[in-house]
Design a protein around this motif. Structure first.
Motif, PDB file in Angstrom:
ATOM      1  N   PHE A   1       0.786  -1.240   0.000  1.00  0.00           N
ATOM      2  CA  PHE A   1       0.000   0.000   0.000  1.00  0.00           C
ATOM      3  C   PHE A   1       0.816   1.287   0.000  1.00  0.00           C
ATOM      4  CE2 PHE A   1      -3.036  -2.942   2.329  1.00  0.00           C
ATOM      5  CZ  PHE A   1      -3.850  -3.143   1.217  1.00  0.00           C
ATOM      6  N   GLY A   2       2.135   1.210   0.226  1.00  0.00           N
ATOM      7  CA  GLY A   2       2.929   2.436   0.237  1.00  0.00           C
ATOM      8  C   GLY A   2       2.490   3.358   1.362  1.00  0.00           C
ATOM      9  N   ASN A   3       2.080   4.567   1.006  1.00  0.00           N
ATOM     10  CA  ASN A   3       1.658   5.542   2.021  1.00  0.00           C
ATOM     11  C   ASN A   3       0.137   5.686   2.105  1.00  0.00           C
ATOM     12  OD1 ASN A   3       1.187   6.805  -0.379  1.00  0.00           O
ATOM     13  ND2 ASN A   3       2.311   8.686   0.097  1.00  0.00           N
ATOM     14  N   GLN A   4      -0.594   4.664   1.691  1.00  0.00           N
ATOM     15  CA  GLN A   4      -2.055   4.680   1.815  1.00  0.00           C
ATOM     16  C   GLN A   4      -2.413   4.247   3.250  1.00  0.00           C
ATOM     17  OE1 GLN A   4      -4.219   2.940  -1.667  1.00  0.00           O
ATOM     18  NE2 GLN A   4      -2.166   2.488  -2.435  1.00  0.00           N
ATOM     19  N   TRP A   5      -2.389   5.208   4.162  1.00  0.00           N
ATOM     20  CA  TRP A   5      -2.477   4.893   5.582  1.00  0.00           C
ATOM     21  C   TRP A   5      -3.846   4.342   5.988  1.00  0.00           C
ATOM     22  CZ3 TRP A   5       2.069   4.282   7.341  1.00  0.00           C
ATOM     23  CH2 TRP A   5       3.112   5.064   6.842  1.00  0.00           C
ATOM     24  N   GLY A   6      -4.888   4.736   5.282  1.00  0.00           N
ATOM     25  CA  GLY A   6      -6.209   4.181   5.583  1.00  0.00           C
ATOM     26  C   GLY A   6      -6.256   2.685   5.316  1.00  0.00           C
ATOM     27  N   GLN A   7      -5.679   2.269   4.180  1.00  0.00           N
ATOM     28  CA  GLN A   7      -5.604   0.846   3.847  1.00  0.00           C
ATOM     29  C   GLN A   7      -4.750   0.097   4.864  1.00  0.00           C
ATOM     30  OE1 GLN A   7      -7.577  -0.026   1.410  1.00  0.00           O
ATOM     31  NE2 GLN A   7      -6.844   0.589  -0.619  1.00  0.00           N
TER      32      GLN A   7
END
Length: 308
Positions: free
Chosen positions: A119-125
Motif C-alpha cells: 500500500f505504500g503511504n495509503q495509511w487508511g488501507q
C-alpha cells in the motif's frame, strides 16, 4: 552429549510447530495470489511476505495450542494424535510462552512489511489491514489460550474461525493486497478453500472426539456427536466442490484450473475412512491427506488462473 541435547531441543520445537499444518496456511495465500494473477495484478514481494506472515501466524497458533491444551489438561496420556511438546515435558511452559512471543513478533514485523510493500503511504488501507492482522494474531493465540474465559476452540467456534481466516480473509485479503479492489467471483473459491480447511479441522476433531469430550474441550464435533460430525464433513466437501464448479463455469479457466477437481478423489477417500474407522493412526493419515489435498487444490487452481 551437548550436540545430542541441542538436537532434541530442536526436535521439540519442530514438534510444537507442527509442520504438517503449514500447507493450510500456504493454500489461502497461493490461491489469493493466483486470483490476483488472473486479474493481471500479481506482485512477487506481496506473495513472499504474505506466505511468511501466514506461516508465522500458523506456527503461533500451533504453539499456543500446544501450551493451552497442556494447561487445560486436554493433552494427556489418553490423547490419540501425535505427542505435544509441553504435555510430554519436552518444553517447559515458560519456554513455550517465549516461543509464542518471538513468533508473534515475526508475524507482526513481516505483516507490517507486507502492508508497506502493498500500500505504500495509503495509511487508511494500512490501518484497516493492521486491525485485521491484530484480529488474526488474537485468534491464533486465543483458540486454546483463553483471555479471561474459556478458549473459543473449546466452545465449538473453531470451525468458524478456520473458515474465515483460512478462506475468506486469507484468500480475499491476499487478493486485495495484490489488486486493491474486490469483485464477487473470487468469493466462490475463497469460500471453497475455507470449507476444505474446515474439513481438515473436522477430521482432527472427529479423531479426538472422545478424549476432547472427557477433558471438557467442546469442539463442534463433540457438540454434534460422531455421526452428525461425519455428515457435516461430507457437507463441507460437497459444498466446496460445488462452489468451485460454479466458479469454473462462470469464469473461463485453463484445463489446469479444472484439474483442481481431481482432489475430489483423495478427499472422498479420506472421508470414507473417517466414516468407517476410529483408529487414531489411520485418521491422522487422513488428516494429512485432507490437508495436502487442500494445498493441491489451491496450487492447481492458481496455476490454471495464471495460465489463462
Amino acid at each position: 552429549m551437548e550436540l545430542r541435547a541441542k538436537r532434541r531441543h530442536y526436535q521439540a520445537w519442530l514438534l510444537a510447530a507442527r509442520p504438517r499444518t503449514l500447507p493450510l496456511a500456504c493454500a489461502s495465500i497461493l490461491l489469493g495470489s493466483g486470483l490476483a494473477a488472473s486479474a493481471d495484478a500479481f506482485n512477487m514481494a506481496v506473495l513472499l511476505l504474505a506466505l511468511l506472515t501466514a506461516v508465522a501466524l500458523q506456527v503461533l497458533s500451533n504453539l499456543a495450542n500446544d501450551y493451552g491444551d497442556a494447561a487445560s489438561g486436554a493433552d494427556n496420556e489418553q490423547r490419540i494424535g501425535p505427542a505435544r511438546a509441553v504435555a510430554s515435558g519436552l518444553l517447559s511452559p515458560p519456554a513455550m510462552r517465549r516461543g509464542m512471543l518471538v513468533t508473534a513478533g515475526i508475524a507482526a514485523l513481516s505483516g507490517l512489511a507486507l502492508l508497506i510493500i502493498a500500500f505504500g503511504n495509503q495509511w487508511g488501507q494500512i490501518a484497516t489491514f493492521l486491525l485485521l492482522g491484530a484480529a488474526a494474531l488474537l485468534a491464533a493465540v486465543t483458540y486454546t489460550v483463553g483471555l479471561g474465559g474459556t478458549p473459543y476452540g473449546y466452545r465449538g467456534f473453531g470451525d468458524i474461525a478456520v473458515f474465515v481466516f483460512f478462506g475468506l480473509l486469507g484468500v480475499l485479503g491476499t487478493y486485495y493486497l495484490h489488486v486493491q479492489q474486490l469483485s464477487w467471483l473470487p468469493f466462490l473459491p475463497a469460500a471453497a478453500c475455507g470449507l476444505l480447511a474446515t474439513a481438515v479441522l473436522n477430521v482432527n476433531n472427529v479423531r479426538d472426539i472422545e478424549s476432547d469430550a472427557r477433558n471438557g474441550k467442546i469442539t463442534l464435533a463433540v457438540r454434534l456427536g460422531r455421526a452428525k460430525a461425519i455428515n457435516y464433513h461430507w457437507a463441507l466437501l460437497g459444498l466446496a466442490l460445488l462452489l468451485t464448479l460454479i466458479y469454473l463455469v462462470a469464469l473461463p479457466v485453463s484445463w489446469v484450473g479444472w484439474s483442481c477437481l481431481l482432489v475430489a478423489k483423495p478427499l472422498i477417500d479420506a472421508a470414507k475412512t473417517l466414516s468407517h474407522t476410529r483408529d487414531g493412526e489411520m485418521l491422522t493419515g487422513m488428516l494429512k491427506k485432507t490437508a495436502i489435498s487442500t494445498l493441491l487444490y489451491s496450487v492447481l487452481l492458481s496455476i490454471g488462473l495464471t495460465l489463462f
